[in-house]
Design an enzyme around this catalytic site. Structure first.
Site, PDB file in Angstrom:
ATOM      1  N   ARG A  89      -1.570  11.276   3.788  1.00  0.00           N
ATOM      2  CA  ARG A  89      -2.374  12.058   4.983  1.00  0.00           C
ATOM      3  C   ARG A  89      -3.278  12.825   4.375  1.00  0.00           C
ATOM      4  O   ARG A  89      -2.936  13.470   3.464  1.00  0.00           O
ATOM      5  CB  ARG A  89      -1.248  12.602   5.737  1.00  0.00           C
ATOM      6  CG  ARG A  89      -0.253  11.798   6.625  1.00  0.00           C
ATOM      7  CD  ARG A  89       0.642  12.602   7.693  1.00  0.00           C
ATOM      8  NE  ARG A  89       1.483  11.567   8.221  1.00  0.00           N
ATOM      9  CZ  ARG A  89       2.543  11.063   8.105  1.00  0.00           C
ATOM     10  NH1 ARG A  89       3.164  11.610   6.662  1.00  0.00           N
ATOM     11  NH2 ARG A  89       3.320  10.327   8.741  1.00  0.00           N
ATOM     12  N   GLU A 125      -2.242  10.384 -11.988  1.00  0.00           N
ATOM     13  CA  GLU A 125      -2.130  10.389 -13.446  1.00  0.00           C
ATOM     14  C   GLU A 125      -2.886   9.211 -13.993  1.00  0.00           C
ATOM     15  O   GLU A 125      -2.923   8.193 -13.383  1.00  0.00           O
ATOM     16  CB  GLU A 125      -0.459   9.977 -13.802  1.00  0.00           C
ATOM     17  CG  GLU A 125      -0.333   9.964 -15.325  1.00  0.00           C
ATOM     18  CD  GLU A 125       1.189   9.658 -15.475  1.00  0.00           C
ATOM     19  OE1 GLU A 125       1.502   9.865 -16.750  1.00  0.00           O
ATOM     20  OE2 GLU A 125       2.020   9.303 -14.763  1.00  0.00           O
ATOM     21  N   HIS A 127       0.682  -1.207  -0.070  1.00  0.00           N
ATOM     22  CA  HIS A 127      -0.137  -0.092   0.011  1.00  0.00           C
ATOM     23  C   HIS A 127       0.942   1.136   0.106  1.00  0.00           C
ATOM     24  O   HIS A 127       2.146   1.347   0.121  1.00  0.00           O
ATOM     25  CB  HIS A 127      -1.153   0.107   1.096  1.00  0.00           C
ATOM     26  CG  HIS A 127      -0.284   0.249   2.663  1.00  0.00           C
ATOM     27  ND1 HIS A 127      -0.147  -0.788   3.614  1.00  0.00           N
ATOM     28  CD2 HIS A 127       0.137   1.194   3.184  1.00  0.00           C
ATOM     29  CE1 HIS A 127       0.429  -0.421   4.580  1.00  0.00           C
ATOM     30  NE2 HIS A 127       0.611   0.747   4.316  1.00  0.00           N
ATOM     31  N   GLU A 137      -3.787   3.785   1.775  1.00  0.00           N
ATOM     32  CA  GLU A 137      -4.072   3.952   3.096  1.00  0.00           C
ATOM     33  C   GLU A 137      -4.407   5.485   3.163  1.00  0.00           C
ATOM     34  O   GLU A 137      -3.290   6.076   3.091  1.00  0.00           O
ATOM     35  CB  GLU A 137      -3.120   3.496   3.761  1.00  0.00           C
ATOM     36  CG  GLU A 137      -3.185   3.806   5.271  1.00  0.00           C
ATOM     37  CD  GLU A 137      -1.879   3.427   6.272  1.00  0.00           C
ATOM     38  OE1 GLU A 137      -1.773   4.164   7.174  1.00  0.00           O
ATOM     39  OE2 GLU A 137      -1.175   2.439   6.088  1.00  0.00           O
ATOM     40  N   ASN A 143      -5.011  12.140  10.896  1.00  0.00           N
ATOM     41  CA  ASN A 143      -4.738  12.414  12.228  1.00  0.00           C
ATOM     42  C   ASN A 143      -5.604  13.547  12.803  1.00  0.00           C
ATOM     43  O   ASN A 143      -5.927  14.673  12.427  1.00  0.00           O
ATOM     44  CB  ASN A 143      -3.209  13.023  12.230  1.00  0.00           C
ATOM     45  CG  ASN A 143      -2.497  11.788  11.720  1.00  0.00           C
ATOM     46  OD1 ASN A 143      -2.207  10.996  12.470  1.00  0.00           O
ATOM     47  ND2 ASN A 143      -1.734  12.024  10.674  1.00  0.00           N
ATOM     48  N   HIS A 147       3.249  11.469  -7.911  1.00  0.00           N
ATOM     49  CA  HIS A 147       1.859  11.072  -8.106  1.00  0.00           C
ATOM     50  C   HIS A 147       1.797   9.656  -8.044  1.00  0.00           C
ATOM     51  O   HIS A 147       2.650   8.600  -7.824  1.00  0.00           O
ATOM     52  CB  HIS A 147       1.671  11.471  -9.534  1.00  0.00           C
ATOM     53  CG  HIS A 147       2.451  10.922 -10.681  1.00  0.00           C
ATOM     54  ND1 HIS A 147       3.500  11.539 -11.240  1.00  0.00           N
ATOM     55  CD2 HIS A 147       2.010   9.629 -11.374  1.00  0.00           C
ATOM     56  CE1 HIS A 147       3.851  10.761 -12.154  1.00  0.00           C
ATOM     57  NE2 HIS A 147       3.209   9.430 -12.307  1.00  0.00           N
TER      58      HIS A 147
END
Length: 134
Positions: A9, A126, A5, A56, A60, A74
């Site tokens: 954030r 992209e 993965h 993922e 936070n 990208h």
């Protein structure tokens, strides 16, 4: 070895989930909330590990914005028709605060058709035209 993965954030988890599921057609695979550690994870993708890499999305608690930095490039996604994909997602993307930032066309110096869309947190994706049967 294989990529499992990539973590991004995000400043607003549901908006990010909506972008990746409603605009890019991924599935919400699972979520994990860690209130003691003050973060929530959401995994999205076109399939699950180990057959497919996932994204993922990490929220936070209390952090609404991140500096993108100069090192990030990208994520690339293969689509059968870049122009049709852009036309299909343009309005949904705009409603979620994202945009197509490079219209469909050949890559400079080549013939591969690409476009770029930016997610609501500013991450670039992209879109690369290719047969998905490979």
């Amino acid at each position: 070895m294989r990529i499992l993965h990539t973590m991004l954030r995000v400043g607003h988890l549901q908006r990010a989930i909506d972008f990746y599921t409603q605009v890019l057609g991924m599935n919400l695979l699972r979520t994990t909330d860690r209130p003691d550690q003050k973060y929530t994870l959401a995994f999205v993708g076109y399939g699950t590990n180990p057959d497919h890499a996932e994204i993922e999305l990490t929220y936070n608690y209390g952090v609404e914005r991140y500096e993108m930095g100069g090192a990030y490039g990208h994520i690339a996604i293969g689509v059968p028709d870049v122009a049709a994909t852009c036309a299909a997602v343009r309005d949904k993307a705009a409603a979620l605060g994202s945009a197509i930032t490079r219209e469909p066309g050949p890559v400079k110096g080549g013939s591969t058709v690409i476009a770029f869309i930016t997610d609501p947190d500013g991450y670039k994706i992209e879109l690369i035209q290719r047969s998905l049967s490979n």
